[in-house]
Design a protein around this motif. Structure first.
Motif, PDB file in Angstrom:
ATOM      1  N   LEU A  11       0.162 -40.971  23.142  1.00 33.10           N
ATOM      2  CA  LEU A  11       0.177 -39.567  22.734  1.00 33.10           C
ATOM      3  C   LEU A  11      -0.862 -39.365  21.645  1.00 33.10           C
ATOM      4  CD1 LEU A  11       4.009 -38.762  22.417  1.00 33.10           C
ATOM      5  CD2 LEU A  11       2.493 -38.181  24.327  1.00 33.10           C
ATOM      6  N   ALA A  12      -1.614 -38.272  21.734  1.00 32.25           N
ATOM      7  CA  ALA A  12      -2.562 -37.932  20.679  1.00 32.25           C
ATOM      8  C   ALA A  12      -1.815 -37.343  19.494  1.00 32.25           C
ATOM      9  CB  ALA A  12      -3.590 -36.926  21.197  1.00 32.25           C
ATOM     10  N   PRO A  13      -2.336 -37.496  18.269  1.00 27.16           N
ATOM     11  CA  PRO A  13      -1.645 -36.933  17.098  1.00 27.16           C
ATOM     12  C   PRO A  13      -1.300 -35.458  17.252  1.00 27.16           C
ATOM     13  CG  PRO A  13      -3.384 -38.402  16.385  1.00 27.16           C
ATOM     14  CD  PRO A  13      -3.518 -38.281  17.877  1.00 27.16           C
ATOM     15  N   GLY A  14      -2.210 -34.686  17.849  1.00 24.16           N
ATOM     16  CA  GLY A  14      -1.952 -33.262  18.019  1.00 24.16           C
ATOM     17  C   GLY A  14      -0.813 -32.956  18.965  1.00 24.16           C
ATOM     18  N   ALA A 111       4.194 -25.252   8.230  1.00 25.32           N
ATOM     19  CA  ALA A 111       3.029 -24.460   7.813  1.00 25.32           C
ATOM     20  C   ALA A 111       2.737 -23.347   8.813  1.00 25.32           C
ATOM     21  CB  ALA A 111       1.814 -25.367   7.658  1.00 25.32           C
ATOM     22  N   ARG A 112       2.911 -23.639  10.076  1.00 26.06           N
ATOM     23  CA  ARG A 112       2.682 -22.627  11.122  1.00 26.06           C
ATOM     24  C   ARG A 112       3.597 -21.419  10.930  1.00 26.06           C
ATOM     25  NH1 ARG A 112       3.147 -24.958  17.048  1.00 26.06           N
ATOM     26  NH2 ARG A 112       0.907 -25.344  16.846  1.00 26.06           N
ATOM     27  N   HIS A 113       4.836 -21.653  10.484  1.00 23.97           N
ATOM     28  CA  HIS A 113       5.821 -20.581  10.376  1.00 23.97           C
ATOM     29  C   HIS A 113       5.999 -20.044   8.969  1.00 23.97           C
ATOM     30  CE1 HIS A 113       7.432 -20.765  14.512  1.00 23.97           C
ATOM     31  NE2 HIS A 113       7.069 -22.035  14.451  1.00 23.97           N
ATOM     32  N   LEU A 114       5.583 -20.805   7.938  1.00 21.84           N
ATOM     33  CA  LEU A 114       5.921 -20.427   6.570  1.00 21.84           C
ATOM     34  C   LEU A 114       4.717 -20.242   5.653  1.00 21.84           C
ATOM     35  CD1 LEU A 114       8.897 -22.906   6.069  1.00 21.84           C
ATOM     36  CD2 LEU A 114       9.039 -20.469   6.623  1.00 21.84           C
ATOM     37  N   ALA A 115       3.584 -20.821   5.976  1.00 21.86           N
ATOM     38  CA  ALA A 115       2.403 -20.650   5.133  1.00 21.86           C
ATOM     39  C   ALA A 115       1.720 -19.329   5.459  1.00 21.86           C
ATOM     40  CB  ALA A 115       1.423 -21.806   5.342  1.00 21.86           C
ATOM     41  N   ARG A 116       1.006 -18.782   4.483  1.00 26.54           N
ATOM     42  CA  ARG A 116       0.215 -17.590   4.749  1.00 26.54           C
ATOM     43  C   ARG A 116      -0.845 -17.914   5.796  1.00 26.54           C
ATOM     44  NH1 ARG A 116      -1.006 -17.956  -0.506  1.00 26.54           N
ATOM     45  NH2 ARG A 116      -3.193 -17.592   0.043  1.00 26.54           N
ATOM     46  N   THR A 117      -1.154 -16.942   6.626  1.00 24.77           N
ATOM     47  CA  THR A 117      -2.118 -17.187   7.698  1.00 24.77           C
ATOM     48  C   THR A 117      -3.531 -17.402   7.163  1.00 24.77           C
ATOM     49  OG1 THR A 117      -2.407 -14.790   7.984  1.00 24.77           O
ATOM     50  CG2 THR A 117      -0.793 -15.889   9.407  1.00 24.77           C
ATOM     51  N   ASP A 118      -3.786 -16.926   5.940  1.00 24.68           N
ATOM     52  CA  ASP A 118      -5.116 -17.092   5.358  1.00 24.68           C
ATOM     53  C   ASP A 118      -5.193 -18.298   4.417  1.00 24.68           C
ATOM     54  OD1 ASP A 118      -3.527 -16.141   3.333  1.00 24.68           O
ATOM     55  OD2 ASP A 118      -4.942 -14.629   2.616  1.00 24.68           O
ATOM     56  N   ALA A 140      -4.761 -28.416  11.928  1.00 24.98           N
ATOM     57  CA  ALA A 140      -4.591 -27.940  13.304  1.00 24.98           C
ATOM     58  C   ALA A 140      -3.907 -26.585  13.362  1.00 24.98           C
ATOM     59  CB  ALA A 140      -3.793 -28.967  14.106  1.00 24.98           C
ATOM     60  N   VAL A 141      -3.232 -26.165  12.270  1.00 27.36           N
ATOM     61  CA  VAL A 141      -2.479 -24.906  12.305  1.00 27.36           C
ATOM     62  C   VAL A 141      -2.961 -23.888  11.273  1.00 27.36           C
ATOM     63  CG1 VAL A 141      -0.436 -26.035  13.242  1.00 27.36           C
ATOM     64  CG2 VAL A 141      -0.656 -25.765  10.762  1.00 27.36           C
ATOM     65  N   ALA A 173     -15.605 -34.150  14.747  1.00 29.50           N
ATOM     66  CA  ALA A 173     -15.739 -32.959  13.897  1.00 29.50           C
ATOM     67  C   ALA A 173     -14.571 -32.800  12.940  1.00 29.50           C
ATOM     68  CB  ALA A 173     -15.850 -31.715  14.784  1.00 29.50           C
ATOM     69  N   ALA A 174     -13.715 -33.830  12.831  1.00 30.20           N
ATOM     70  CA  ALA A 174     -12.481 -33.667  12.063  1.00 30.20           C
ATOM     71  C   ALA A 174     -12.733 -33.282  10.625  1.00 30.20           C
ATOM     72  CB  ALA A 174     -11.662 -34.958  12.136  1.00 30.20           C
ATOM     73  N   SER A 175     -13.824 -33.761  10.029  1.00 30.10           N
ATOM     74  CA  SER A 175     -14.048 -33.507   8.614  1.00 30.10           C
ATOM     75  C   SER A 175     -15.197 -32.550   8.354  1.00 30.10           C
ATOM     76  CB  SER A 175     -14.312 -34.843   7.894  1.00 30.10           C
ATOM     77  OG  SER A 175     -13.174 -35.652   7.932  1.00 30.10           O
TER      78      SER A 175
END
Length: 320
Positions: A11-14, A111-118, A140-141, A173-175
Motif C-alpha cells: 500500500l502506498a502511504p497516500g 486536518a481534512r475536516h478540522l483545519a482551515r482550508t487555507d 496531501a490534504v 516532487a514531494a518537497s
C-alpha cells in the motif's frame, strides 16, 4: 506473514488516508479495547477490535532507549489478524510501519475536516519516525508551503529541515516549493502555524494557549500512555476538543489529564456529519489522537487483501 518491506510495498502511504477515514466513519465495529503494560524502561500497548468478520490484535513495544542500546527504532511490534467468525489466524505482520502510516493518516483526516482550508504553515514538534510521515500526509490534504520543526535535540531539527528543504531530494516532487525551518522552542513554532502536530513522548506539558494563534488545529499525537502529556491545561480549557475514541483518550490521552474537559465530538461523528466540525475561522481545535484499534484492523485487512491479489507473503505453518 508479511515483512516490513512487503508492508511498505503493498500500500502506498497516500492509500491510508481514505482507508482510515472510512474506518473512523464506521458504526458497526466491535468494541475498541486497549491495555497498557509498563515494562521498565519501556512499555507495551495492546489494542484490539474488529469489523467485516475479522478481528485484529496489535502488540506494540515502546522502548525509547532502543536506538542507543540496540541501534534499532524505538517502537516495534506485530499485528495478528483473525477470522472473527471462527478464530482462525489469517495474517501476522510487522506493526511499526502500519502504526507510522495509519497514525499520520488519522492526523491528515483530522486536518481534512478540522483545519482551515487555507492552512499553509505546519509546525511539527518532534523528529521521530512519525515526523516525515505526518509531513507527507498533511501535505496531501492541505496546501502546506512552510514547515517549522522543533526537537528536544536541536541537531535533529536542523537535520530534518535540511533533508526536507532539499528540492526534489527524493527524485520526486514531494518537497518542491516547501520551506522547512528548525526553531529553538515549541512556542516559536506554534505561534506561526495553522496546524501544529505534537509527536513527542513527553510526560511534562510544553504547549499552551499562548503558544498558538486563533484558528489553529492542534493534533496531539504523543500522549498514548497514562503518564504522557504534551498540552497545558489552559489550552485544553480554551479549545474545542475532538477525540479519536473518547473512552481511550480519557484513559491515556490528553483528556486523561483534564477529565472534566468537554468533548465536542469523536472524529468519526464529524466525518459522518452527525456533529459539526470547525465552526469559526478563529476556533482553536485540539484533536486528541491516541491511535485506535480500528485503524490497525482496517490497515491489516487491506494489506491481507492486497497480499492475496499480488501473491505476496510467506505461509506461516503454525500447525505443521
Amino acid at each position: 506473514m508479511l515483512t516490513q518491506s512487503e508492508v511498505e510495498a503493498l500500500l502506498a502511504p497516500g492509500d491510508y488516508i481514505d482507508l482510515i477515514e472510512r474506518a473512523f466513519a464506521r458504526t458497526d465495529t466491535l468494541p475498541r479495547r486497549l491495555a497498557h503494560l509498563d515494562s521498565p524502561p519501556g512499555e507495551f500497548h495492546l489494542k484490539a477490535s474488529g469489523f467485516d468478520g475479522v478481528v485484529g490484535v496489535k502488540i506494540g513495544a515502546c522502548f525509547y532507549d532502543r536506538p542507543a542500546t540496540l541501534g534499532l527504532p524505538s517502537i516495534v511490534g506485530v499485528i495478528a489478524l483473525f477470522d472473527g467468525t471462527n478464530g482462525q489466524p489469517l495474517l501476522l505482520l510487522e506493526s511499526a510501519t502500519v502504526t507510522r502510516l495509519r497514525t499520520a493518516a488519522a492526523t491528515a483526516v483530522a486536518a481534512r475536516h478540522l483545519a482551515r482550508t487555507d492552512a499553509t504553515t505546519l509546525a511539527i514538534l518532534g523528529t521521530g519516525a512519525q515526523a516525515a510521515a505526518h509531513l507527507a500526509a498533511i501535505r496531501a490534504v492541505r496546501p502546506i508551503t512552510r514547515v517549522l520543526i522543533w526537537s528536544r535535540d536541536p541537531a535533529n531539527a536542523e537535520s530534518f529541515a535540511a533533508t526536507h528543504t532539499a528540492v526534489g531530494h527524493d527524485g520526486g516532487a514531494a518537497s518542491r516549493g516547501l520551506e522547512v525551518v528548525a526553531v529553538p522552542r515549541p512556542g516559536e513554532a506554534g505561534r506561526q502555524a495553522d496546524i501544529v502536530v505534537t509527536l513527542t513522548p513527553s510526560t511534562v506539558p510544553y504547549l499552551g494557549l499562548d503558544d498558538l494563534r486563533p484558528g489553529t488545529l492542534v493534533a496531539a499525537v504523543g500522549s498514548d500512555a497514562p503518564d504522557k502529556r504534551e498540552l497545558h491545561d489552559d489550552l485544553l480549557a480554551a479549545a474545542t476538543l475532538v477525540t479519536d475514541v473518547t473512552h481511550q483518550c480519557a484513559a491515556v490521552g490528553e483528556l486523561h489529564h483534564r477529565p472534566h474537559t468537554p468533548v465536542h465530538a469523536e472524529l468519526g461523528e464529524i466525518i459522518r456529519g452527525t456533529r459539526p466540525g470547525r465552526q469559526t475561522p478563529t476556533e482553536i481545535i485540539v484533536f486528541d489522537s491516541t491511535g485506535t484499534a480500528i485503524q490497525d484492523v482496517a490497515a491489516a485487512q487491506a494489506l491481507y487483501a492486497a497480499a492475496h491479489r499480488h501473491k505476496t507473503g510467506t505461509p506461516l505453518p503454525l500447525w505443521d
